[in-house]
Design a protein around this motif. Structure first.
Motif, PDB file in Angstrom:
ATOM      1  N   GLY A 186       2.950  95.931  49.729  1.00 26.84           N
ATOM      2  CA  GLY A 186       3.176  95.155  50.938  1.00 26.84           C
ATOM      3  C   GLY A 186       4.596  95.269  51.447  1.00 26.84           C
ATOM      4  O   GLY A 186       4.826  95.463  52.656  1.00 26.84           O
ATOM      5  N   ASP A 187       5.571  95.157  50.554  1.00 30.39           N
ATOM      6  CA  ASP A 187       6.968  95.246  50.971  1.00 30.39           C
ATOM      7  C   ASP A 187       7.297  96.630  51.509  1.00 30.39           C
ATOM      8  O   ASP A 187       7.967  96.779  52.534  1.00 30.39           O
ATOM      9  N   THR A 188       6.797  97.671  50.815  1.00 25.10           N
ATOM     10  CA  THR A 188       7.084  99.042  51.237  1.00 25.10           C
ATOM     11  C   THR A 188       6.454  99.353  52.588  1.00 25.10           C
ATOM     12  O   THR A 188       7.107  99.898  53.487  1.00 25.10           O
ATOM     13  N   ALA A 189       5.187  98.995  52.734  1.00 29.51           N
ATOM     14  CA  ALA A 189       4.487  99.299  53.982  1.00 29.51           C
ATOM     15  C   ALA A 189       5.044  98.491  55.148  1.00 29.51           C
ATOM     16  O   ALA A 189       5.294  99.027  56.235  1.00 29.51           O
ATOM     17  N   ALA A 190       5.241  97.195  54.941  1.00 22.41           N
ATOM     18  CA  ALA A 190       5.766  96.354  56.022  1.00 22.41           C
ATOM     19  C   ALA A 190       7.157  96.815  56.429  1.00 22.41           C
ATOM     20  O   ALA A 190       7.487  96.835  57.625  1.00 22.41           O
ATOM     21  N   GLY A 191       7.977  97.204  55.448  1.00 29.05           N
ATOM     22  CA  GLY A 191       9.313  97.687  55.779  1.00 29.05           C
ATOM     23  C   GLY A 191       9.268  98.956  56.604  1.00 29.05           C
ATOM     24  O   GLY A 191      10.041  99.117  57.562  1.00 29.05           O
ATOM     25  N   ALA A 192       8.364  99.864  56.267  1.00 27.19           N
ATOM     26  CA  ALA A 192       8.271 101.128  57.004  1.00 27.19           C
ATOM     27  C   ALA A 192       7.777 100.908  58.426  1.00 27.19           C
ATOM     28  O   ALA A 192       8.357 101.437  59.381  1.00 27.19           O
ATOM     29  N   TYR A 193       6.712 100.126  58.585  1.00 27.36           N
ATOM     30  CA  TYR A 193       6.184  99.896  59.928  1.00 27.36           C
ATOM     31  C   TYR A 193       7.141  99.064  60.769  1.00 27.36           C
ATOM     32  O   TYR A 193       7.333  99.334  61.961  1.00 27.36           O
ATOM     33  N   ALA A 194       7.754  98.047  60.164  1.00 30.95           N
ATOM     34  CA  ALA A 194       8.709  97.223  60.903  1.00 30.95           C
ATOM     35  C   ALA A 194       9.914  98.055  61.339  1.00 30.95           C
ATOM     36  O   ALA A 194      10.397  97.921  62.472  1.00 30.95           O
ATOM     37  N   GLY A 195      10.387  98.940  60.437  1.00 26.77           N
ATOM     38  CA  GLY A 195      11.516  99.785  60.789  1.00 26.77           C
ATOM     39  C   GLY A 195      11.219 100.699  61.964  1.00 26.77           C
ATOM     40  O   GLY A 195      12.084 100.926  62.820  1.00 26.77           O
ATOM     41  N   SER A 196       9.999 101.220  62.010  1.00 34.06           N
ATOM     42  CA  SER A 196       9.630 102.113  63.111  1.00 34.06           C
ATOM     43  C   SER A 196       9.529 101.380  64.442  1.00 34.06           C
ATOM     44  O   SER A 196       9.614 101.988  65.500  1.00 34.06           O
ATOM     45  N   MET A 197       9.360 100.052  64.373  1.00 33.13           N
ATOM     46  CA  MET A 197       9.229  99.234  65.583  1.00 33.13           C
ATOM     47  C   MET A 197      10.510  98.478  65.922  1.00 33.13           C
ATOM     48  O   MET A 197      10.576  97.773  66.935  1.00 33.13           O
ATOM     49  N   GLY A 198      11.518  98.563  65.037  1.00 38.64           N
ATOM     50  CA  GLY A 198      12.771  97.881  65.291  1.00 38.64           C
ATOM     51  C   GLY A 198      12.707  96.375  65.112  1.00 38.64           C
ATOM     52  O   GLY A 198      13.447  95.634  65.772  1.00 38.64           O
TER      53      GLY A 198
END
Length: 252
Positions: A186-198
């Motif tokens: 959850g942390d890894t995926a949310a961090g990656a998607y959130a980062g791509s969206m700013g």
């Protein structure tokens, strides 16, 4: 069904969602054995919760058959899995892309086969951990969504074997329908998607509705086991807003 004094094995139960499940089971009076690789985490959970622990690699076929054979649990919960490397499809190597197949699916196959070949007692239940990524995919996690869908299929296939051989074992897939912070995946995926969206990971996961931290997830898994409404379903969705929903009922 009451979980008091039931013998339950949980793979990957020393951290994240698995730990939340173990905590909920212990509160119901179950006799829990946790299987994971890390001895330090296992020692900590044994000291805190009083559970039995076994250090093993869940992708070790011999270990799966030995543990299932030695304990012959009333309930087997297959939660262990790897955290996928996040990245665009064109930037992933095959090793990155297939990590969940080499861990989650391989482990699922060995433990499901052990339950069928031993076999477990009639009336036993096997919960197979899947993911919301199995529903709509997850474009930044390579083969993860497909691997989790395969586990969903495997639970259904195992029910067919159980029915053909009159084993009386029920296999059911558990599908968290949201990303959950406080867990490796959850942390890894949310961090990656959130980062791509700013945006922040917290803002990203808020899009899924009410939060479902690991212990709340564990309580919902316990509901699947305890509530007679869920005794015969095959696939269950779990989230913070709706609790437990039946995604696929038992085949006619």
């Amino acid at each position: 069904m009451s979980l008091k004094d039931k013998t339950i094995v949980v793979t990957g139960g020393s951290r994240g969602l698995g730990l939340g499940v173990v905590e909920a089971l212990v509160d119901r009076g179950a006799e829990v054995t946790v299987v994971a690789r890390g001895t330090e985490a296992l020692n900590a959970i044994a000291a805190r919760l009083g559970v039995a622990t076994i250090a093993a690699d869940v992708t070790d076929e011999a270990a799966a058959h030995r543990i299932v054979g030695d304990i012959s649990p009333d309930i087997l919960i297959l939660n262990a899995g790897t955290t996928p490397l996040m990245g665009r499809l064109d930037r992933l190597t095959w090793r990155d892309f297939s990590a969940a197949w080499e861990t989650d699916v391989k482990a699922g196959l060995y433990w499901i086969q052990a339950a069928l070949k031993l076999p477990l007692k009639p009336g036993s239940r096997v919960l197979v951990g899947s993911s919301g990524a199995a529903v709509g995919g997850s474009q930044m996690s390579g083969g993860y969504g497909g691997a989790k869908r395969m586990l969903w299929f495997m639970a259904k296939y195992a029910n067919g074997v159980s029915q053909d051989d009159r084993l009386g074992i029920r296999f059911q897939a558990i599908v968290p329908r949201m990303m959950i912070l406080g867990t490796g995946v959850g942390d890894t995926a949310a961090g990656a998607y959130a980062g791509s969206m700013g945006i922040t990971p917290e803002a990203f996961v808020a899009r899924f509705g009410a939060p479902m931290p690991p212990r709340a997830f564990g309580d919902r898994v316990v509901s699947v086991l305890e509530d007679p409404r869920f005794a015969d379903g095959v696939v269950f969705g779990l989230n913070g807003d709706d609790g437990v929903t039946v995604m696929e009922g038992a085949a006619a």
